[in-house]
Motif scaffolding. Sequence first.
Motif, PDB file in Angstrom:
ATOM      1  N   TRP A 165       0.824  -1.214   0.000  1.00  0.00           N
ATOM      2  CA  TRP A 165       0.000   0.000   0.000  1.00  0.00           C
ATOM      3  C   TRP A 165       0.854   1.259   0.000  1.00  0.00           C
ATOM      4  O   TRP A 165       0.366   2.345  -0.289  1.00  0.00           O
ATOM      5  CB  TRP A 165      -0.901   0.035   1.220  1.00  0.00           C
ATOM      6  CG  TRP A 165      -2.121  -0.813   1.127  1.00  0.00           C
ATOM      7  CD1 TRP A 165      -2.429  -1.752   0.180  1.00  0.00           C
ATOM      8  CD2 TRP A 165      -3.214  -0.803   2.034  1.00  0.00           C
ATOM      9  NE1 TRP A 165      -3.646  -2.321   0.453  1.00  0.00           N
ATOM     10  CE2 TRP A 165      -4.150  -1.758   1.589  1.00  0.00           C
ATOM     11  CE3 TRP A 165      -3.486  -0.088   3.187  1.00  0.00           C
ATOM     12  CZ2 TRP A 165      -5.334  -1.997   2.256  1.00  0.00           C
ATOM     13  CZ3 TRP A 165      -4.669  -0.338   3.853  1.00  0.00           C
ATOM     14  CH2 TRP A 165      -5.582  -1.280   3.389  1.00  0.00           C
ATOM     15  N   TYR A 166       2.125   1.126   0.355  1.00  0.00           N
ATOM     16  CA  TYR A 166       3.031   2.266   0.469  1.00  0.00           C
ATOM     17  C   TYR A 166       4.259   2.004  -0.405  1.00  0.00           C
ATOM     18  O   TYR A 166       5.305   1.583   0.089  1.00  0.00           O
ATOM     19  CB  TYR A 166       3.425   2.484   1.929  1.00  0.00           C
ATOM     20  CG  TYR A 166       2.261   2.349   2.876  1.00  0.00           C
ATOM     21  CD1 TYR A 166       1.222   3.285   2.876  1.00  0.00           C
ATOM     22  CD2 TYR A 166       2.163   1.269   3.744  1.00  0.00           C
ATOM     23  CE1 TYR A 166       0.135   3.142   3.721  1.00  0.00           C
ATOM     24  CE2 TYR A 166       1.076   1.131   4.589  1.00  0.00           C
ATOM     25  CZ  TYR A 166       0.071   2.060   4.577  1.00  0.00           C
ATOM     26  OH  TYR A 166      -1.009   1.915   5.406  1.00  0.00           O
ATOM     27  N   GLU A 171       8.296   9.999   2.849  1.00  0.00           N
ATOM     28  CA  GLU A 171       6.988   9.372   3.043  1.00  0.00           C
ATOM     29  C   GLU A 171       6.411   9.786   4.385  1.00  0.00           C
ATOM     30  O   GLU A 171       7.117   9.815   5.386  1.00  0.00           O
ATOM     31  CB  GLU A 171       7.122   7.852   2.985  1.00  0.00           C
ATOM     32  CG  GLU A 171       5.821   7.094   3.138  1.00  0.00           C
ATOM     33  CD  GLU A 171       4.897   7.231   1.933  1.00  0.00           C
ATOM     34  OE1 GLU A 171       4.332   8.327   1.736  1.00  0.00           O
ATOM     35  OE2 GLU A 171       4.755   6.272   1.185  1.00  0.00           O
ATOM     36  N   ASP A 172       5.131  10.139   4.376  1.00  0.00           N
ATOM     37  CA  ASP A 172       4.392  10.481   5.593  1.00  0.00           C
ATOM     38  C   ASP A 172       3.103   9.673   5.600  1.00  0.00           C
ATOM     39  O   ASP A 172       2.383   9.655   4.597  1.00  0.00           O
ATOM     40  CB  ASP A 172       4.031  11.971   5.628  1.00  0.00           C
ATOM     41  CG  ASP A 172       5.246  12.865   5.693  1.00  0.00           C
ATOM     42  OD1 ASP A 172       6.128  12.602   6.525  1.00  0.00           O
ATOM     43  OD2 ASP A 172       5.304  13.830   4.911  1.00  0.00           O
ATOM     44  N   LEU A 173       2.807   9.041   6.721  1.00  0.00           N
ATOM     45  CA  LEU A 173       1.566   8.283   6.865  1.00  0.00           C
ATOM     46  C   LEU A 173       0.862   8.706   8.140  1.00  0.00           C
ATOM     47  O   LEU A 173       1.489   8.842   9.190  1.00  0.00           O
ATOM     48  CB  LEU A 173       1.848   6.780   6.935  1.00  0.00           C
ATOM     49  CG  LEU A 173       2.534   6.149   5.737  1.00  0.00           C
ATOM     50  CD1 LEU A 173       2.792   4.673   5.998  1.00  0.00           C
ATOM     51  CD2 LEU A 173       1.702   6.335   4.494  1.00  0.00           C
ATOM     52  N   SER A 204      -1.949   4.517   0.199  1.00  0.00           N
ATOM     53  CA  SER A 204      -1.388   5.786  -0.293  1.00  0.00           C
ATOM     54  C   SER A 204      -1.950   6.128  -1.662  1.00  0.00           C
ATOM     55  O   SER A 204      -2.370   5.256  -2.430  1.00  0.00           O
ATOM     56  CB  SER A 204       0.134   5.696  -0.362  1.00  0.00           C
ATOM     57  OG  SER A 204       0.530   4.888  -1.459  1.00  0.00           O
ATOM     58  N   GLY A 205      -1.919   7.408  -1.982  1.00  0.00           N
ATOM     59  CA  GLY A 205      -2.346   7.871  -3.299  1.00  0.00           C
ATOM     60  C   GLY A 205      -1.493   7.269  -4.397  1.00  0.00           C
ATOM     61  O   GLY A 205      -1.984   6.965  -5.494  1.00  0.00           O
ATOM     62  N   GLU A 206      -0.214   7.084  -4.130  1.00  0.00           N
ATOM     63  CA  GLU A 206       0.695   6.491  -5.117  1.00  0.00           C
ATOM     64  C   GLU A 206       0.259   5.061  -5.450  1.00  0.00           C
ATOM     65  O   GLU A 206       0.257   4.647  -6.606  1.00  0.00           O
ATOM     66  CB  GLU A 206       2.122   6.509  -4.569  1.00  0.00           C
ATOM     67  CG  GLU A 206       3.167   6.056  -5.551  1.00  0.00           C
ATOM     68  CD  GLU A 206       4.589   6.162  -5.003  1.00  0.00           C
ATOM     69  OE1 GLU A 206       5.502   5.776  -5.733  1.00  0.00           O
ATOM     70  OE2 GLU A 206       4.779   6.618  -3.860  1.00  0.00           O
ATOM     71  N   GLN A 263      -1.043   3.579  -9.088  1.00  0.00           N
ATOM     72  CA  GLN A 263      -0.455   2.392  -9.709  1.00  0.00           C
ATOM     73  C   GLN A 263      -1.541   1.395 -10.105  1.00  0.00           C
ATOM     74  O   GLN A 263      -1.500   0.816 -11.196  1.00  0.00           O
ATOM     75  CB  GLN A 263       0.530   1.710  -8.753  1.00  0.00           C
ATOM     76  CG  GLN A 263       1.859   2.390  -8.648  1.00  0.00           C
ATOM     77  CD  GLN A 263       2.796   1.669  -7.696  1.00  0.00           C
ATOM     78  OE1 GLN A 263       2.475   0.634  -7.117  1.00  0.00           O
ATOM     79  NE2 GLN A 263       3.984   2.227  -7.536  1.00  0.00           N
ATOM     80  N   LEU A 264      -2.535   1.203  -9.243  1.00  0.00           N
ATOM     81  CA  LEU A 264      -3.631   0.293  -9.555  1.00  0.00           C
ATOM     82  C   LEU A 264      -4.404   0.773 -10.767  1.00  0.00           C
ATOM     83  O   LEU A 264      -4.765  -0.010 -11.649  1.00  0.00           O
ATOM     84  CB  LEU A 264      -4.577   0.157  -8.362  1.00  0.00           C
ATOM     85  CG  LEU A 264      -4.139  -0.729  -7.216  1.00  0.00           C
ATOM     86  CD1 LEU A 264      -5.210  -0.775  -6.145  1.00  0.00           C
ATOM     87  CD2 LEU A 264      -3.809  -2.130  -7.688  1.00  0.00           C
TER      88      LEU A 264
END
Length: 103
Positions: free
Chosen positions: A47-48, A78-80, A91-93, A97-98
Amino acid sequence: MSMKSKPIGTSTSPREAEPRGKSVEITDEYLAVKLQDGRVISTPLEWYPRLQRGTPEQRAVWEWIADGIGIHWPLLDEDLGIGGMLRGVPSGEYKRQLANTGA
């Protein structure tokens, strides 16, 4: 004697404290955070993507954001937020990707 009431829609119960992290564990498969209230959140590392691509040494360098409401990895940019992890928000990234792979 005048009585004041709260505006409509205002909660009368005490505000729930924002969940805060206590410790972090990262493996090649997941990110787990133990919260100060004793709960443990575990999410897939995929997810990250920045964390997943990082080396174990880079992932080991992290710091709390605002006394535990989030985690910052300075070497990986990276910030979570703990709240997002609790809600199961990747994450938005990862979402981009999906979308690009059509999954």
